[in-house]
Write an enzyme that holds these catalytic residues in place. Structure first.
Site, mmCIF file in Angstrom:
data_model
loop_
_atom_site.group_PDB
_atom_site.id
_atom_site.type_symbol
_atom_site.label_atom_id
_atom_site.label_comp_id
_atom_site.label_asym_id
_atom_site.label_seq_id
_atom_site.Cartn_x
_atom_site.Cartn_y
_atom_site.Cartn_z
ATOM 1 N N TYR A 131 0.818 -1.214 0.000
ATOM 2 C CA TYR A 131 0.000 0.000 0.000
ATOM 3 C C TYR A 131 0.853 1.266 0.000
ATOM 4 O O TYR A 131 0.338 2.364 0.129
ATOM 5 C CB TYR A 131 -0.944 0.005 1.212
ATOM 6 C CG TYR A 131 -2.083 -0.984 1.093
ATOM 7 C CD1 TYR A 131 -1.882 -2.230 0.526
ATOM 8 C CD2 TYR A 131 -3.348 -0.679 1.544
ATOM 9 C CE1 TYR A 131 -2.913 -3.140 0.413
ATOM 10 C CE2 TYR A 131 -4.399 -1.591 1.429
ATOM 11 C CZ TYR A 131 -4.159 -2.822 0.866
ATOM 12 O OH TYR A 131 -5.179 -3.724 0.752
ATOM 13 N N LYS A 178 3.705 -14.343 5.256
ATOM 14 C CA LYS A 178 3.945 -15.303 4.165
ATOM 15 C C LYS A 178 5.461 -15.368 3.950
ATOM 16 O O LYS A 178 5.978 -15.198 2.832
ATOM 17 C CB LYS A 178 3.187 -14.838 2.903
ATOM 18 C CG LYS A 178 3.148 -15.837 1.769
ATOM 19 C CD LYS A 178 2.174 -16.971 1.977
ATOM 20 C CE LYS A 178 2.292 -17.986 0.845
ATOM 21 N NZ LYS A 178 1.482 -19.193 1.067
ATOM 22 N N ASP A 211 -2.391 -17.823 4.364
ATOM 23 C CA ASP A 211 -3.415 -18.666 3.712
ATOM 24 C C ASP A 211 -3.983 -19.674 4.705
ATOM 25 O O ASP A 211 -5.201 -19.890 4.768
ATOM 26 C CB ASP A 211 -2.871 -19.339 2.434
ATOM 27 C CG ASP A 211 -1.426 -19.812 2.562
ATOM 28 O OD1 ASP A 211 -0.820 -19.588 3.623
ATOM 29 O OD2 ASP A 211 -0.909 -20.404 1.603
ATOM 30 N N ASP A 235 -5.871 -5.954 5.664
ATOM 31 C CA ASP A 235 -7.063 -5.476 4.946
ATOM 32 C C ASP A 235 -7.968 -6.659 4.615
ATOM 33 O O ASP A 235 -9.179 -6.653 4.877
ATOM 34 C CB ASP A 235 -6.597 -4.764 3.662
ATOM 35 C CG ASP A 235 -7.696 -3.929 3.028
ATOM 36 O OD1 ASP A 235 -8.788 -3.829 3.611
ATOM 37 O OD2 ASP A 235 -7.456 -3.374 1.940
#
Ligand code: ATP
Length: 339
Positions: A131, A178, A211, A235
Site C-alpha cells: 500500500y 507469508k 493462507d 485489509d
C-alpha cells in the site's frame, strides 16, 4: 454537570457515508446531552466530492483541521479502481503517520451467526507494504509494485499490539505472514514481531502463514485473540473477520499515530446500497465509541455501546444486512431511545 466540548473533524464521505455519518452524529449528540459533552464538528469533503468543490481531492483546509483537532471521525470515501486518484484513506494514513490500524471484531448480542462469541482484535500495519503506492510500468506489458517493509514500521505495530495485549489482559498474539515465500520482507516483519514478543513473556506468541490463517479463521476462529499483521493481509483478514460476526456493517476501526487519530469503519462506500436508507451505521458508531474512549469520554462511550447492544439484543429494529427490516434512520432512532 460541567459541559465539555470536543472539537472533531468530520468527513462524512460518499456512497453510504453521509447516511451512516448522520446516524452516528445524531446518536453521539443525544448521548452527549446525558453526560454533559458536546461536539464541535468541523465538516469537510474528501475525494471526488471535494475535487468537484475545491479542485483538490484532500483540501488543504481538511489537513489543517486534522492538525488542529487531532481527532477525526471519517465515513468511507470511494477510491476508483484502476485510474483516477489515489486512495484518500491511504493518503491520510500516510500523511499523519497513522501507523496502527486497530480493528476489534466482537460478536453483538442477539445476532445469530455461524460463529458465536467472537472476540478478537486485529492490529494492521497501516503505512507500508504493497500500500506504499510505489508502482512502475517497466514496459507496456509489465507492471511492478514494491512491497516496503521496514524495521521501524514492523516494530512499532508489534509494540502497539503487545502493549494493548498487556493493558487489556489478552493472552495471545499471532503474527500473520507469508515469510515462506517473501523471505526478506515478511522475514523482516517476523523478526521484529519476535523481538517485541520476547519482551512480553507472559503473552503467548505464535506465527501463522496467511493462507492457513484464512482456513483456520473459518474453522476455529476462537483460537485467535490478537492478530498482528502487515497492511495487505490485514485489509483482507479484516473483511473475512467481519463476515464471522455478521458482516461489514458492524466492524469499527481506529487509525492511530503519535499525534492524531482517525476513526473509521472497516467497510467501504457500498455504492450498491447508497442513498436508500439501507446502510447499517453500527460500524461507524462503534468507531465513534473508540473515538469517545480516545478523548476520555468513557461514560458517553459506555452509554452508546450499551444502548447499541440493547437494540441488538432486542432484535426488533435491525437493518437488512443483519436480518432486520429497518432503515438506517429507524435504527439510529432506536439506539437513541435505548440510551
Ligand atoms: P473498500 O475496498 O473500499 O474498503 P469493500 O470492498 O470493503 O470496500 P464495501 O463498499 O464495504 O466493499 O461493500 C462490500 C459489501 O458489503 C457490499 O455489498 C455492501 O453493500 C456491504 N456493506 C458494506 N458496508 C455496509 C453497511 N454499513 N451496511 C450494510 N451493508 C454494507
Amino acid at each position: 454537570m460541567s459541559t465539555r466540548t470536543h472539537k472533531i473533524t468530520l468527513i462524512a464521505g460518499d456512497g453510504i457515508g453521509p447516511e451512516v455519518s448522520a446516524a452516528t452524529v445524531s446518536i453521539l449528540e443525544a448521548a452527549g446531552k446525558q453526560t454533559g459533552c458536546t461536539f464541535d464538528w468541523h465538516r469537510y469533503d474528501a475525494g471526488a466530492d471535494a475535487f468537484a468543490k475545491t479542485g483538490e481531492y484532500i483540501p488543504k483546509a481538511l489537513y489543517n483541521s486534522i492538525e488542529d483537532t487531532r481527532v477525526a471521525l471519517k465515513g468511507p470515501v470511494t477510491t476508483p479502481i484502476g485510474g483516477g486518484f489515489s486512495s484518500i484513506n491511504v493518503t491520510l494514513r500516510k500523511k499523519f503517520d497513522l501507523y496502527s490500524n486497530f480493528r476489534p471484531v466482537k460478536s453483538l448480542p442477539g445476532l445469530k451467526t455461524k460463529f458465536p462469541d467472537i472476540d478478537m482484535v486485529i492490529f494492521r500495519e497501516n503505512t507500508e507494504d504493497l500500500y506504499s503506492g510505489v508502482e512502475v510500468m517497466i514496459n507496456p506489458d509489465l507492471a511492478q509494485s514494491f512491497k516496503i517493509i521496514t524495521t521501524k514500521g514492523s516494530t512499532r505495530i508489534a509494540q502497539s499490539a503487545f502493549d494493548y495485549a498487556k493493558k487489556h489482559n489478552r493472552k495471545k498474539v499471532h503474527a500473520i505472514h507469508k515469510a515462506n515465500i517473501m523471505k526478506l520482507s515478511d522475514g523482516l516483519f517476523l523478526r521484529c514481531c519476535k523481538f517485541v514478543a520476547d519482551k512480553f513473556p507472559e503473552i503467548t506468541y505464535a506465527e501463522h502463514i496467511v493462507d492457513n490463517t484464512c482456513m483456520q479463521l473459518v474453522m476455529n476462529p476462537w483460537q485467535y485473540d490478537i492478530i498482528l499483521t502487515e497492511n495487505l493481509y490485514g485489509d483482507i483478514l479484516s473483511d473475512l473477520c467481519s463476515g464471522l460476526i455478521g458482516g461489514l456493517g458492524l466492524v469499527p476501526g481506529a487509525n492511530l499515530g503519535t499525534e492524531c487519530a482517525i476513526f473509521e469503519a472497516v467497510h467501504g462506500s457500498a455504492p450498491d446500497i447508497a442513498g436508500q436508507d439501507k446502510a447499517n451505521p453500527t460500524a461507524l458508531l462503534q468507531s465513534a465509541v473508540l473515538m469517545l474512549h480516545h478523548i476520555d469520554e468513557t461514560d458517553t462511550a459506555d452509554n452508546v455501546q450499551t444502548a447499541l447492544e440493547k437494540v441488538y439484543a432486542e432484535g426488533k429494529t435491525l437493518t437488512r444486512d443483519v436480518g432486520g427490516q429497518s432503515g438506517t434512520k429507524a435504527f439510529a432512532e432506536a439506539v437513541i431511545a435505548a440510551l
